[in-house]
Design an enzyme around this catalytic site. Structure first.
Site, PDB file in Angstrom:
ATOM      1  N   ASN A 123       0.487  -0.801  -0.210  1.00 44.13           N
ATOM      2  CA  ASN A 123       0.295  -0.130   0.048  1.00 44.13           C
ATOM      3  C   ASN A 123       1.114   1.574  -0.086  1.00 44.13           C
ATOM      4  OD1 ASN A 123      -2.143  -1.404   0.071  1.00 44.13           O
ATOM      5  ND2 ASN A 123      -2.864  -1.112   2.442  1.00 44.13           N
ATOM      6  N   THR A 173      10.258 -19.155 -30.517  1.00 43.42           N
ATOM      7  CA  THR A 173       9.112 -19.033 -29.698  1.00 43.42           C
ATOM      8  C   THR A 173       8.164 -19.348 -31.143  1.00 43.42           C
ATOM      9  OG1 THR A 173       8.963 -17.151 -28.667  1.00 43.42           O
ATOM     10  CG2 THR A 173       6.901 -17.449 -28.766  1.00 43.42           C
ATOM     11  N   LYS A 175       5.238 -18.750 -33.872  1.00 47.53           N
ATOM     12  CA  LYS A 175       4.257 -18.524 -34.545  1.00 47.53           C
ATOM     13  C   LYS A 175       3.561 -18.832 -35.364  1.00 47.53           C
ATOM     14  CE  LYS A 175       6.404 -14.726 -31.872  1.00 47.53           C
ATOM     15  NZ  LYS A 175       6.194 -14.426 -30.530  1.00 47.53           N
ATOM     16  N   LYS A 177       1.064 -16.476 -32.536  1.00 47.39           N
ATOM     17  CA  LYS A 177       1.816 -17.217 -31.618  1.00 47.39           C
ATOM     18  C   LYS A 177       0.083 -17.517 -31.133  1.00 47.39           C
ATOM     19  CE  LYS A 177       2.198 -13.216 -30.019  1.00 47.39           C
ATOM     20  NZ  LYS A 177       3.208 -11.811 -29.324  1.00 47.39           N
ATOM     21  N   LYS A 201       9.610 -22.685 -28.143  1.00 45.91           N
ATOM     22  CA  LYS A 201       8.476 -22.634 -27.372  1.00 45.91           C
ATOM     23  C   LYS A 201       7.075 -21.937 -27.261  1.00 45.91           C
ATOM     24  CE  LYS A 201       8.151 -18.208 -24.415  1.00 45.91           C
ATOM     25  NZ  LYS A 201       7.227 -17.521 -24.627  1.00 45.91           N
ATOM     26  N   ASP A 203       3.758 -19.542 -26.680  1.00 43.65           N
ATOM     27  CA  ASP A 203       3.900 -18.469 -26.783  1.00 43.65           C
ATOM     28  C   ASP A 203       3.294 -17.931 -25.217  1.00 43.65           C
ATOM     29  OD1 ASP A 203       3.195 -14.740 -26.904  1.00 43.65           O
ATOM     30  OD2 ASP A 203       4.588 -15.571 -28.348  1.00 43.65           O
ATOM     31  N   HIS A 294       8.306 -17.150 -18.033  1.00 43.43           N
ATOM     32  CA  HIS A 294       8.255 -16.059 -18.846  1.00 43.43           C
ATOM     33  C   HIS A 294       7.789 -14.492 -18.145  1.00 43.43           C
ATOM     34  CE1 HIS A 294       6.862 -12.464 -22.204  1.00 43.43           C
ATOM     35  NE2 HIS A 294       7.381 -13.333 -22.402  1.00 43.43           N
ATOM     36  N   ARG A 295       8.399 -13.770 -17.836  1.00 46.62           N
ATOM     37  CA  ARG A 295       7.890 -12.312 -17.518  1.00 46.62           C
ATOM     38  C   ARG A 295       6.822 -11.048 -17.783  1.00 46.62           C
ATOM     39  NH1 ARG A 295      12.252  -8.087 -18.676  1.00 46.62           N
ATOM     40  NH2 ARG A 295      12.568  -7.927 -20.684  1.00 46.62           N
ATOM     41  N   HIS A 327      13.514 -14.236 -19.114  1.00 39.18           N
ATOM     42  CA  HIS A 327      13.476 -13.297 -19.991  1.00 39.18           C
ATOM     43  C   HIS A 327      13.973 -12.179 -19.639  1.00 39.18           C
ATOM     44  CE1 HIS A 327      11.268 -15.783 -23.560  1.00 39.18           C
ATOM     45  NE2 HIS A 327      10.474 -16.403 -22.597  1.00 39.18           N
ATOM     46  N   SER A 379      15.432 -12.521 -26.004  1.00 40.52           N
ATOM     47  CA  SER A 379      14.161 -12.782 -27.128  1.00 40.52           C
ATOM     48  C   SER A 379      12.985 -11.417 -27.163  1.00 40.52           C
ATOM     49  CB  SER A 379      13.120 -13.927 -26.478  1.00 40.52           C
ATOM     50  OG  SER A 379      12.145 -14.148 -27.320  1.00 40.52           O
TER      51      SER A 379
END
Length: 475
Positions: A123, A173, A175, A177, A201, A203, A294-295, A327, A379
């Site tokens: 907070n 990755t 694609k 995706k 990977k 996505d 993954h972030r 990542h 990436s």
């Protein structure tokens, strides 16, 4: 402890509101080896003194509230309160300063990033006396980090599992995706792995949508990597995304991945949450699965210079919560990442002991003791012309992940993978021979392209592609 900052029940209760700095600003405090230390970038409202703003951060992120309460006398605030022990101006910013806060270890539950963040970045970030607040760095003492399992396996164990040494690992990755059927998705996985990549990977958006349910994807991807392994003689992996709407569903997907015999699963650790991530990391260690992280959502938290939390803090949190890859930007691609800043948190992910280095944004010396390291993943908008820079910047202990830079090859997916494998092998060989990749990198790629038609075609397609924008977050 100074009498001005000491709180005792014998003093008696006096109702009312008093300045935070009377209790929580303690410049004479000597930090302890067991303290968790934080560096906050503080922008106070006009008229709020720096000492009061720093003390307010310490108070509101530990034991304080807006008014004096009689129950303060039932405990020892000197034992439990956070302390603002130093303040320094931010060069070039008249209205900002760095407030250093020390937190006693007993404020936090052992092994819980969730509890740690609930206090330190809770907070207090909505406090009206502050125009903006950003957590720049944390010092996690060994006495606290040892309460965490950390990464399921770590860098060395992963290399041993894969039997791959002396170069960056290569990924892709898949694609587009979203929208592929499970069978067509598995076909793309096979072609990339057969062409020479170590990993493919999911996505981060791919969970279990109507066009491709998770179980179908898992089965076709497992078939693809088994076929590629049999044909190449190399161990392969596909990051099967176990992220789900509930922890129970996430674990069900991870268990099914283990039953299929795949080596690695994946989690979106910020959208999925730290509690879920830590649970999954424990399962992965117990069951021999690597864990790719993954972030997604990180830029909502870390991209603004004045408010939020720097990614180096999120990186430390991930190392404690658990993940074998994360990542970490590219420096040279389409996603945000200034070189010195990126290398700073890459070291915080990989190394055991990292010295304080303000030139790279590291505010505190960090000792991880025996906690395993995490492989940084580069990436986002990278292709074969970036390979020399990526090899030079990230070194061997990294994953270089080319999505469009593989699948966008004019001859197809497998030739795209071949081009990337040839490029990384050429860069590693040139580096090992003593060549300067920063200066000679383009020439290294051109030389390799003479005997690799796949690489030559990739070089031609992406020779004009650049992402040249000014970095928003800088030192």
């Amino acid at each position: 402890m100074s009498p001005k900052t000491e709180t005792k029940a014998s003093v008696g209760f006096k109702a009312g509101v008093k300045d935070y700095r009377l209790t929580y600003y303690t410049p004479e405090y000597q930090t302890k080896d067991t303290d968790i230390l934080a560096a906050f970038r503080v922008t106070p409202q006009p008229g709020v003194p720096p000492e009061e703003a720093g003390a307010a951060v310490a108070a509101e992120s530990s034991t304080g509230t807006w008014t004096t309460v009689w129950t303060d006398g039932l405990t020892s605030l000197d034992r439990y309160k956070g302390r603002c022990y130093d303040i320094e101006p931010v060069p070039g910013e008249e209205s900002q300063f760095i407030a250093y806060v020390a937190y006693p270890l007993d404020l936090f539950e052992e092994g819980s990033v969730t509890n740690l963040f609930t206090s330190i970045v809770g907070n207090v970030f909505g406090f009206k006396a502050l125009r903006a607040l950003r957590l720049e760095d944390l010092r996690i003492p060994p006495s606290y980090s040892k309460t965490f399992q950390g990464p399921p396996h770590g860098i060395q164990v992963e290399r041993d599992k894969l039997n791959k040494y002396g170069r960056p690992l290569l990924g892709c990755t898949i694609k587009p995706k979203l929208g592929l059927s499970a069978k067509n998705y598995g076909r793309a996985v096979y072609e990339c792995l057969r062409g020479g990549l170590d990993f493919t990977k999911d996505d981060e958006n791919v969970n279990s949508q109507p066009f491709m349910r998770w179980r179908d994807r898992f089965v076709f991807c497992a078939e693809a990597l088994n076929k590629a392994q049999a044909e190449t003689g190399e161990i392969k992996g596909h990051y099967l995304n176990a992220t789900a709407g509930t922890c129970e569903e996430m674990m069900k997907r991870a268990i099914f991945a283990r039953e299929l015999g795949v080596p690695i699963v994946m989690h979106d650790y910020l959208t999925g949450g730290f509690t879920a991530n830590t649970s999954l990391a424990h399962y992965c260690r117990d069951n021999g699965l690597l864990l790719h992280i993954h972030r997604a959502m990180h830029a909502v938290i870390d991209r603004q210079r004045n408010h939020g939390m720097h990614f180096r803090v999120l990186a430390k949190a991930l190392r404690m919560s658990g993940g074998d890859h994360i990542h970490a930007g590219t420096v040279v691609g389409k996603l945000e990442g200034e070189r010195d800043v990126t290398l700073g948190f890459v070291d915080l992910l990989r190394d055991d002991f990292i010295e304080k280095d303000r030139s790279r944004g590291i505010y505190f010396t960090q000792d991880w003791v025996s906690m395993p390291g995490v492989l940084p993943v580069a990436s986002g908008g990278i292709h074969v012309w970036h390979m020399p820079a990526l090899t030079e910047i990230f070194g061997d202990d990294s994953v270089l992940q080319f999505g469009g830079g593989t699948l966008g090859h004019p001859w197809g997916n497998a030739p795209g993978a071949v081009a990337n494998r040839v490029a990384v092998e050429a860069c590693v060989q040139a580096r090992n021979e003593g060549r300067d990749l920063a200066r000679e990198g383009n020439e290294v790629i051109r030389e390799a392209a003479k005997w690799s038609p796949e690489l030559a075609a990739a070089c031609e397609v992406w020779k004009e592609i650049k992402f040249e924008f000014e970095t928003i977050d800088y030192l």
